[in-house]
Design a protein around this motif. Structure first.
Motif, mmCIF file in Angstrom:
data_model
loop_
_atom_site.group_PDB
_atom_site.id
_atom_site.type_symbol
_atom_site.label_atom_id
_atom_site.label_comp_id
_atom_site.label_asym_id
_atom_site.label_seq_id
_atom_site.Cartn_x
_atom_site.Cartn_y
_atom_site.Cartn_z
ATOM 1 N N ARG A 78 0.806 -1.218 0.000
ATOM 2 C CA ARG A 78 0.000 0.000 0.000
ATOM 3 C C ARG A 78 0.842 1.274 0.000
ATOM 4 O O ARG A 78 0.354 2.334 -0.375
ATOM 5 C CB ARG A 78 -0.927 -0.002 1.226
ATOM 6 N N TRP A 95 -0.691 5.966 4.843
ATOM 7 C CA TRP A 95 -1.961 5.832 4.137
ATOM 8 C C TRP A 95 -3.165 6.047 5.063
ATOM 9 O O TRP A 95 -4.277 6.209 4.595
ATOM 10 C CB TRP A 95 -2.065 4.478 3.437
ATOM 11 N N ASP A 117 -4.428 9.992 1.048
ATOM 12 C CA ASP A 117 -4.940 9.029 0.079
ATOM 13 C C ASP A 117 -3.890 8.755 -0.996
ATOM 14 O O ASP A 117 -2.768 9.280 -0.945
ATOM 15 C CB ASP A 117 -6.256 9.506 -0.528
ATOM 16 N N LYS A 161 -6.195 13.423 4.679
ATOM 17 C CA LYS A 161 -7.464 12.983 5.238
ATOM 18 C C LYS A 161 -7.683 13.776 6.529
ATOM 19 O O LYS A 161 -6.964 13.585 7.515
ATOM 20 C CB LYS A 161 -7.439 11.483 5.525
#
Length: 207
Positions: A16, A168, A172, A178
């Motif tokens: 990720r 993460w 994003d 965020k």
């Protein structure tokens, strides 16, 4: 320090943390903006490429020579970016006796989130400090739930606590912040600053 652009998880999914995917590797120095940001913090070496080799993570292998090469290469890549690592942490906290010895020969502290394996010759010293092969052993508490920042701080016990935060959770895939997770992280920092019985220290202070 030199991440593989096709690194995958044990389940075969792309990692990720990859903002760019492809073949080969990308050293940290290739991202000057990130390197400059890292200069503001204490840095540890987290593996070398984070790749899996023959189905195992890079330091979960019984090959001392390969572990030594990866440790040296990873540290060299950090230094090329102007960073001097103070400790080591293996990907997924997975070591073998061979890789752990090589890491302990190069770093005064090793960070791990799992229980220390039975094969590790632990030595305890006054104040609760634990060592093996000469390295200070530091356990991290994983990634905390930020729903109750004040509760996290109030629950801290004696001795050092290391938390892990993955980017993460706060940004994003396009790099956009965020808002809610970042606000919770700021509340945690504020609570730590307010706590009279909690001290935020560097890894170097624990050696």
């Amino acid at each position: 320090p030199e991440v593989r652009l096709d690194a995958r998880t044990a389940e075969g999914e792309p990692e990720r943390y990859l903002r760019e995917r492809g073949r080969g590797t990308r050293p940290l120095a290739a991202n000057p903006e990130l390197a400059r940001l890292a200069e503001r913090f204490e840095v540890l070496q987290h593996g070398c490429t984070h790749e899996r080799v023959a189905g195992r993570y890079e330091f979960d292998r019984h090959d001392a020579a390969d572990a030594a090469r990866r440790l040296e290469r990873g540290r060299a890549r950090l230094r090329e970016a102007g960073l001097e690592p103070v400790a080591f942490a293996a990907p997924q906290d997975l070591y073998t006796p061979a890789s752990f010895r090589e890491a302990a020969r190069r770093y005064p502290a090793i960070v791990n989130g799992r229980f220390w394996p039975r094969w590790l010759p632990l030595r305890s010293r006054l104040g609760g400090a634990r060592r093996a092969f000469g390295a200070r052993l530091l356990r991290h508490a994983g990634e905390p739930d930020l729903a109750d920042p004040a509760g996290l701080v109030d629950a801290l016990g004696r001795g050092p606590t290391i938390w892990v935060f993955h980017h993460w959770r706060f940004f994003d895939a396009a790099g956009r912040a965020k808002a809610r997770p970042l606000a919770a992280l700021h509340r945690l920092a504020e609570r730590l600053a307010e706590a009279r019985d909690v001290e935020v220290v560097r890894v170097a202070d624990l050696l």
